[in-house]
Enzyme design. Structure first.
Site, short mmCIF file in Angstrom:
data_model
loop_
_atom_site.label_atom_id
_atom_site.label_comp_id
_atom_site.label_asym_id
_atom_site.label_seq_id
_atom_site.Cartn_x
_atom_site.Cartn_y
_atom_site.Cartn_z
N GLY A 1 0.92 -1.17 -0.16
CA GLY A 1 -0.02 -0.03 0.08
C GLY A 1 0.52 1.13 -0.23
O GLY A 1 1.63 1.53 0.40
N GLY B 1 0.20 4.29 0.82
CA GLY B 1 0.85 5.16 2.37
C GLY B 1 1.77 4.66 3.05
O GLY B 1 2.14 4.81 3.56
N ALA B 2 1.44 3.30 3.45
CA ALA B 2 2.14 2.01 4.39
C ALA B 2 3.80 1.99 3.99
O ALA B 2 4.62 2.73 5.03
CB ALA B 2 1.26 0.88 4.40
N THR C 1 8.54 -2.66 -7.06
CA THR C 1 7.83 -2.61 -6.82
C THR C 1 8.18 -1.53 -4.92
O THR C 1 9.14 -1.89 -4.44
CB THR C 1 7.18 -3.55 -5.94
N ASP D 1 7.68 4.69 -3.72
CA ASP D 1 6.73 4.71 -2.16
C ASP D 1 8.31 5.59 -1.02
O ASP D 1 7.86 6.06 -0.62
CB ASP D 1 6.89 3.95 -2.01
O1 RIB Z 1 3.83 1.55 -4.70
C1 RIB Z 1 3.39 -0.32 -4.26
C2 RIB Z 1 2.39 -0.60 -4.27
O2 RIB Z 1 1.34 -0.28 -4.91
C3 RIB Z 1 2.31 -1.95 -3.69
O3 RIB Z 1 2.39 -2.34 -2.13
C4 RIB Z 1 0.60 -1.91 -3.28
O4 RIB Z 1 0.59 -2.00 -2.65
C5 RIB Z 1 -0.25 -0.32 -4.37
O5 RIB Z 1 -0.42 0.13 -3.12
#
Ligand code: RIB
Length: 323
Positions: free
Chosen positions: A45, A47-48, A243, A247
């Protein structure tokens, strides 16, 4: 010390998903079925992931506002955030399941992601916690846009620096754009938001947000702030899973900013953290520690922003020369 300088905490408000990841030779094309290999679940996610990246960057205390279902999928998400040292404000809903994401991870480290937001859609304007001690609010777009806009507007009015990672891309309300101090996007998101394609410098200039940063994967990153462009070439690593790399960049950048770093060192820390995140499987499991980031910064200090790399990056961004 001013009141603003006396607070350095970060609040992340956004999504948490359990990531269902299948590794495969390549990401399927529309209508194609691909036989995958290993399967695993990871805490994710946007945010997390960003909250974990803020916390692992060290220094700034990190809190997160998130919405979870009343189900077993929520447990590893809470555990991962708490293990990273993130203080949680959880909105618990029985009406929807915890958010999930379905990820095909290809052998070239790229991915395709489909999110089922579930409980993430339960976040509302009134859930924003008190902003005492918060210097930076970090937002994304996997939760309802009305709530995201309300959080940004409230935080701005309270003198908090507002950072938005506009992912996944969508049209941004003017009230949200006007409340931002920093906007972080990838190349596709920048084009989608501005409508300007094929000219990164022009797209960055198109936006009125004081600081706009575009991440460019293995090329690096480019920022426009106070009328100037800043280039950061990519740190060299061997990627396994991209992935959560974006973030991690957002979290590390916000953590560095909250500690008072100038733009250039904050970009360097964020880029190094994002690069390291690609070397391990999983979104939050891939977020590096502060010490790992410092090691990479030291190891490539003399080489990362070399003349050839900056010249190539400047040309890609449509800038006449590297600055
Ligand atoms: O940016 C990667 C994230 O995008 C993944 O962890 C997935 O949950 C989506 O939110």
């Amino acid at each position: 010390m001013s009141h603003a300088a006396s607070r350095s905490g970060i609040l992340v408000a956004g999504s948490a998903n359990l990531d269902f990841v299948v590794r495969a030779a390549h990401v399927p094309a529309p209508g194609e079925t691909v036989l995958g290999r290993e399967f695993a679940t990871f805490p994710g996610g946007k945010g997390a992931n960003q909250a974990v990246a803020c916390a692992r960057a060290g220094g700034a205390p990190t809190r997160m506002l998130l919405a979870l279902g009343d189900d077993p999928y929520a447990l590893p998400l809470e555990a991962s955030l708490r293990d990273a040292g993130v203080e949680l404000h959880i909105v618990r809903t029985r009406d929807a399941a915890t958010g999930t994401a379905f990820i095909c991870l290809a052998d070239d480290a790229e991915n395709a992601i489909t999110v089922a937001p579930g409980a993430n859609n339960a976040l509302r304007a009134e859930h924003l916690p008190a902003l005492d001690g918060v210097s930076h609010l970090l937002l994304q777009l996997e939760t309802p846009i009305d709530a995201v806009t309300a959080y940004a507007v409230n935080a701005r009015a309270a003198g908090v620096t507002v950072v938005l990672n506009a992912a996944p891309a969508r049209e941004l309300p003017t009230a949200l754009l006007d409340a931002l101090d920093v906007l972080i996007v990838n190349e596709g998101e920048l084009a989608a938001i501005t409508g300007v394609r094929g000219d990164i410098a022009a797209a960055l200039t198109h936006l009125t947000v004081p600081c706009v940063i575009v991440t460019l994967g293995a090329r690096g990153a480019c920022a426009r702030a106070q009328g100037k462009f800043h280039l950061q070439a990519a740190y060299r690593v061997s990627p396994l899973d991209t992935t959560g790399a974006g973030d991690t960049f957002c979290g590390a950048f916000t953590a560095a900013s909250s500690l008072g770093f100038d733009l250039a060192p904050a970009l360097a820390h964020a880029s190094a953290a994002g690069a390291l995140a690609t070397t391990r499987l999983g979104a939050q499991t891939g977020v590096p520690s502060h010490a790992e980031v410092e090691n990479l910064l030291r190891a490539q200090a003399a080489t990362v922003n070399n003349t050839a790399a900056l010249r190539e990056l400047a040309a890609y961004c449509g800038l006449p020369e590297h600055r």
